[in-house]
Design an enzyme around this catalytic site. Sequence first.
Site, PDB file in Angstrom:
ATOM      1  N   ILE A 225      -2.620   9.079 -20.345  1.00  0.00           N
ATOM      2  CA  ILE A 225      -1.989   7.783 -20.537  1.00  0.00           C
ATOM      3  C   ILE A 225      -0.569   8.023 -21.023  1.00  0.00           C
ATOM      4  CG2 ILE A 225      -4.110   6.482 -20.950  1.00  0.00           C
ATOM      5  CD1 ILE A 225      -3.667   6.665 -23.902  1.00  0.00           C
ATOM      6  N   ASP A 226       0.291   7.050 -20.811  1.00  0.00           N
ATOM      7  CA  ASP A 226       1.704   7.215 -21.135  1.00  0.00           C
ATOM      8  C   ASP A 226       1.926   7.405 -22.634  1.00  0.00           C
ATOM      9  OD1 ASP A 226       2.258   6.768 -18.446  1.00  0.00           O
ATOM     10  OD2 ASP A 226       2.511   4.605 -18.736  1.00  0.00           O
TER      11      ASP A 226
END
Length: 340
Positions: free
Chosen positions: A143-144
């Site tokens: 995930i970012d």
Amino acid sequence: MEEFEHFRLVVDKGQAPIRIDKYMTSHMEDTSRHRVQLSLKAGYVRVGDKAVKANFIVRPDDVIRFMMPYRPRGVEIVPQDIPLDIVYEDEDLLVVNKAAGMVVHPGHGNYDGTLVNALCWHLGIRRNVDASDERMGMLVHRIDKDTSGLLLVAKRDEAHFSLAKQFYDHSTERCYHAVVWGNIQEDNGTVEGYIGRDPADRLRYKPVEDENSGKWAVTHYRVLERFGYVTLVECRLETGRTHQIRVHMSSIGHPLFNDERYGGAEIRKGTIYSKYRQFIRNCFDICPRQALHAKTLGFVHPTTRKWMQFDSVIPEDMSSLLDKWRKYCQNMPQEEQEDE
């Protein structure tokens, strides 16, 4: 970054008939026979259009196409004693609730302070290791940096291949909560299409025409709460492309709140009143990142074969943002009449 590496081998013309696992092992540098066999068992290896097993006999001019879950190489990992919110852990895997602002894997400009640095320490490694070291755990997905929430890490190769295949087959459950600009008219909907890199900005992705320039992506969304100028939505991923939710919600005119890269870090909906503009600035200060949280994660355990599902609490910055919007909505008529 892609979660799988793709390979192609053409069997030599002078090659005597040989088992495919032995042939692949002898022609793959830095790859063990064990990983080759796991790839064959998972159905990742094809000769022609057919998936084959380890005992398949290859012959001259056979074309072998296969993939393996990505394992970074050539990057030195420094174990660091960084606190982690471990939701679950056993001999095969662990589930981490990642804080916003933490980079997942070391890369350009971020060689320490990452989730992987912390995982090394947590798993008992005290000296610098290469990123391909089997002891340090393997990320199954990502995930970012500025997205918070649940991440799955495999602790053994067997678990990595099993879990990676579930993500590849889209059989996992991944549910995010997001605050987006605008009042979404429909209570639920689906956004789908190809996503690829934006040639004008290599750090962005955008909808593209076909599979030659991108990958197919599907996001299902459902409205959870409306605040007039912004909406809290649940996004369920059918696929898991880079920046998928951010690109999809922006593409339908509802970028994520405070998502600078996709146009959400400016006032997109609302009034002209200065008090409202100050309110939005305060909201940006409360949640200084895109308002996106990976809330739910479900998958089949690689050893027990039982369905496992985890849920995480919305982090404080997003919950404070939502509370502020709830209070604003209660007083919206009065506030909009004032123009400082």
